[in-house]
Design an enzyme around this catalytic site. Structure first.
Site, mmCIF file in Angstrom:
data_model
loop_
_atom_site.group_PDB
_atom_site.id
_atom_site.type_symbol
_atom_site.label_atom_id
_atom_site.label_comp_id
_atom_site.label_asym_id
_atom_site.label_seq_id
_atom_site.Cartn_x
_atom_site.Cartn_y
_atom_site.Cartn_z
ATOM 1 N N SER A 208 -55.910 6.967 13.287
ATOM 2 C CA SER A 208 -56.816 7.019 14.500
ATOM 3 C C SER A 208 -56.322 8.220 15.333
ATOM 4 O O SER A 208 -56.534 9.392 15.139
ATOM 5 C CB SER A 208 -56.474 5.873 15.599
ATOM 6 O OG SER A 208 -57.483 5.532 16.471
ATOM 7 N N ASP B 290 -65.178 1.171 9.031
ATOM 8 C CA ASP B 290 -64.726 1.505 10.334
ATOM 9 C C ASP B 290 -66.196 2.094 11.189
ATOM 10 O O ASP B 290 -66.594 3.213 10.927
ATOM 11 C CB ASP B 290 -63.613 2.897 10.266
ATOM 12 C CG ASP B 290 -63.325 3.116 11.564
ATOM 13 O OD1 ASP B 290 -63.719 2.663 12.651
ATOM 14 O OD2 ASP B 290 -62.253 4.030 11.658
ATOM 15 N N HIS C 231 -60.866 0.451 10.158
ATOM 16 C CA HIS C 231 -60.137 1.435 10.799
ATOM 17 C C HIS C 231 -58.676 1.939 10.461
ATOM 18 O O HIS C 231 -58.079 2.747 10.255
ATOM 19 C CB HIS C 231 -60.169 1.095 12.404
ATOM 20 C CG HIS C 231 -59.691 2.418 13.141
ATOM 21 N ND1 HIS C 231 -60.367 3.584 13.414
ATOM 22 C CD2 HIS C 231 -58.755 2.448 14.036
ATOM 23 C CE1 HIS C 231 -59.919 4.313 14.313
ATOM 24 N NE2 HIS C 231 -58.755 3.639 14.783
#
Length: 543
Positions: A179, A448, A522
């Site tokens: 991320s 994601d 994610h």
């Protein structure tokens, strides 16, 4: 995370010079006081934990670390450093949800052994950074205004860490994270390779999962229509809504960008708009507080006409607001009960029964006995905990447990409101790969929504490294649950024991690899711990 934070998370990217404060704290040299002797109700590999001060910063700024010794002597030469993103989220999230030696047992705070722990592949270091994240402390008012200071603090802290653990200074260092670590890691790596004269570090690879590596528009706005079409059944999106996004791509010129990105090798540099949705953190804060809903600013579009108006003519977002509209549409349909329930922007396969691990972390790591075990509290009043070393310039150690927050909203707000930097894919990543020969490994989860894999692929196709732009061939070779970098021996009809279950597709060219994991969102490490273990073994430390 509110909508303002989500939008700003994607659309804030920063730059880097250098910050210093004239305050120093003595570096402790006795690492035995950091040893973790036990953790309540579980067993661990040998580990050390506590806080180390950040040099040349005001009193009270420290970073918490948890270092695990390699379980397998064959991998003793590796030091893996893990970063969660946020910005402002604790790396204990990764430790307890897929890549550390222990993980939570279902929806309970009971810790069980993780058979896919990365400690079997090297020494593993978890760091809560920047200051104020997780167990780390920060001075008041919050002292880190931008990524410049984040990078400076981390790099200076590393010197303290290697002073305490000098036997690790010669290890092969592999930095990996997810991320917002797509910002952290490239800037940290750049500081490391340019500071070898003063702090030699054997940086051998950097790996980024579902990360913010590219142009903000590329990572979401240009590619969200492609993602929604690929997830039509999962997201329960009617054809008439998808048609609106397809038409909007033509109106906004996104179709030409997508076509160019689909060329292997790319024919030319791909021009991507810098910020078509007119992102602005304060503006979205106002939208949240005023709950603006009218004909020109509809944050709950549910019909094709509403969706079209939101994309092209919304006073909330500016023109070509495909990502914002997609986010609003799916949220509105979920709330009304007409669409997929409990829509999760981090993983489209998640549902209303999915366990939220952040609640478990907050409960477990707020416990007194846990904080004593991690050298953050004295075992008895008056005994100095390992992570706090009294001096005339440092505060006394706390005698009561802190309330642990997995993610710090102050850090999120502060850093996402700061000056935007250059996207790492533009210059920093190419320099690391081309000039410094640092292998770069990028991976994505197919589900994601927040940072979709089409955006990552577009960013890579627009990146130039080692004399060429993008991949010359589409990364579509299969990899497997127990073999993340297979050779041709895994072709159909010639499978081996490690080529059983296809885990995704991958490609590798000129020092850059890309893996797309099936069935993951994610946080790939949380959904696919077995596959990520093979990835770290075969790709990251295996080269």
């Amino acid at each position: 995370m509110n909508i303002a934070a989500i939008y700003s998370f994607i659309y804030s990217l920063w730059a880097v010079p250098s910050f210093l404060f004239p305050h120093t704290v003595p570096v402790p040299t006795n690492r035995s006081q950091y040893e973790v002797h036990s953790l309540p109700n579980t067993s661990l590999p040998l580990s050390w934990a506590g806080r180390l001060p950040v040099p040349e910063t005001p009193p009270g700024n420290s970073l918490f670390f948890w270092l695990f010794e390699a379980e397998d002597p064959a991998y003793d030469g590796n030091l893996i450093i893990w970063f969660n993103g946020g910005p402002g989220c604790s790396s204990l999230i990764g430790l307890t949800t897929g890549n550390g030696p222990v993980s939570f047992d279902g929806n309970s705070t009971r810790l069980i052994q993780n058979p896919h722990s990365w400690t079997k592949l090297g020494h593993v270091l978890y760091i809560d950074q920047p200051v104020g994240t997780g167990y780390s402390t920060a001075s008041n008012p919050y002292p880190v205004p931008d990524n410049d200071r984040v990078t400076s603090d981390f790099y200076k802290w590393l010197r303290n860490f290697f002073t305490l653990f000098p036997h690790l200074s010669s290890k092969q260092v592999h930095m990996i994270g997810e991320s917002w670590a797509g910002i952290y890691i490239p800037y940290f790596a750049s500081a490391i390779v340019h500071g070898q004269d003063s702090l030699p570090i054997n940086l051998r690879s950097i790996s980024i999962g579902d990360g913010t590596i590219g142009n903000a528009a590329a990572m979401s706005t240009v590619t969200i229509g492609s993602f929604m079409r690929s997830q039509k059944e999962t997201l329960q999106i009617p054809e008439e809504i998808l048609s609106v996004f397809t038409d909007a791509e033509k109106t906004c010129g996104f179709d030409q960008i997508l076509e160019a990105a689909n060329q292997y090798p790319p024919k030319d540099k791909i021009r991507i708009p810098g910020n078509p949705e007119n992102r602005n953190y304060k503006r979205h804060q106002l939208l949240d507080t005023r709950n603006l809903v009218d004909e020109t600013c509809n944050i709950e579009p549910t019909t094709p006409d509403m969706v079209k108006a939101s994309i092209l003519n919304s006073t909330c977002y500016g023109p070509c607001a495909t990502f914002a509209t997609a986010f609003d549409y799916l949220g509105a349909m979920s709330t009304s009960g007409a669409g997929k329930q409990c829509h999760d922007i981090y993983d489209t396969l998640n549902d209303c029964h999915t366990v939220d691990p952040l609640d478990l972390l907050a409960s477990y790591f707020s416990r007194t006995d846990v904080q004593v075990a991690l050298n953050l509290l004295p075992a008895a009043a008056g005994k100095d905990p390992g992570g706090n070393h009294p001096s005339s310039s440092s505060p006394p150690p706390p005698l009561s447990p802190m309330s642990f927050a997995p993610c710090n909203s102050t850090i999120l707000t502060t850093l996402l409101s700061s000056t935007s930097p250059v996207a790492p894919a533009y210059s920093i990543l190419p320099d690391l790969v081309t000039t410094h020969n640092i292998p770069l490994h990028i991976y994505s989860g197919e589900n994601d929504f927040l940072l979709n894999h089409f955006g990552t692929e577009l960013s890579l196709q627009n990146m130039t490294w080692n004399g060429a732009q993008g991949f010359s061939q589409r990364p579509n070779r299969p990899f497997f649950s127990d073999n993340a970098a297979p050779s041709h021996s895994c072709d159909k009809g010639n499978r081996t024991q490690t080529c059983d279950v296809e885990a995704g597709v991958w490609g590798s060219e000129r020092g850059v690899t890309y893996h797309l994991f099936w069935g993951a969102g994610h946080s790939v490490f949380a959904k696919k711990p077995r596959e990520m273990f093979a990835y770290v073994r075969d790709v990251v430390v295996g080269g």
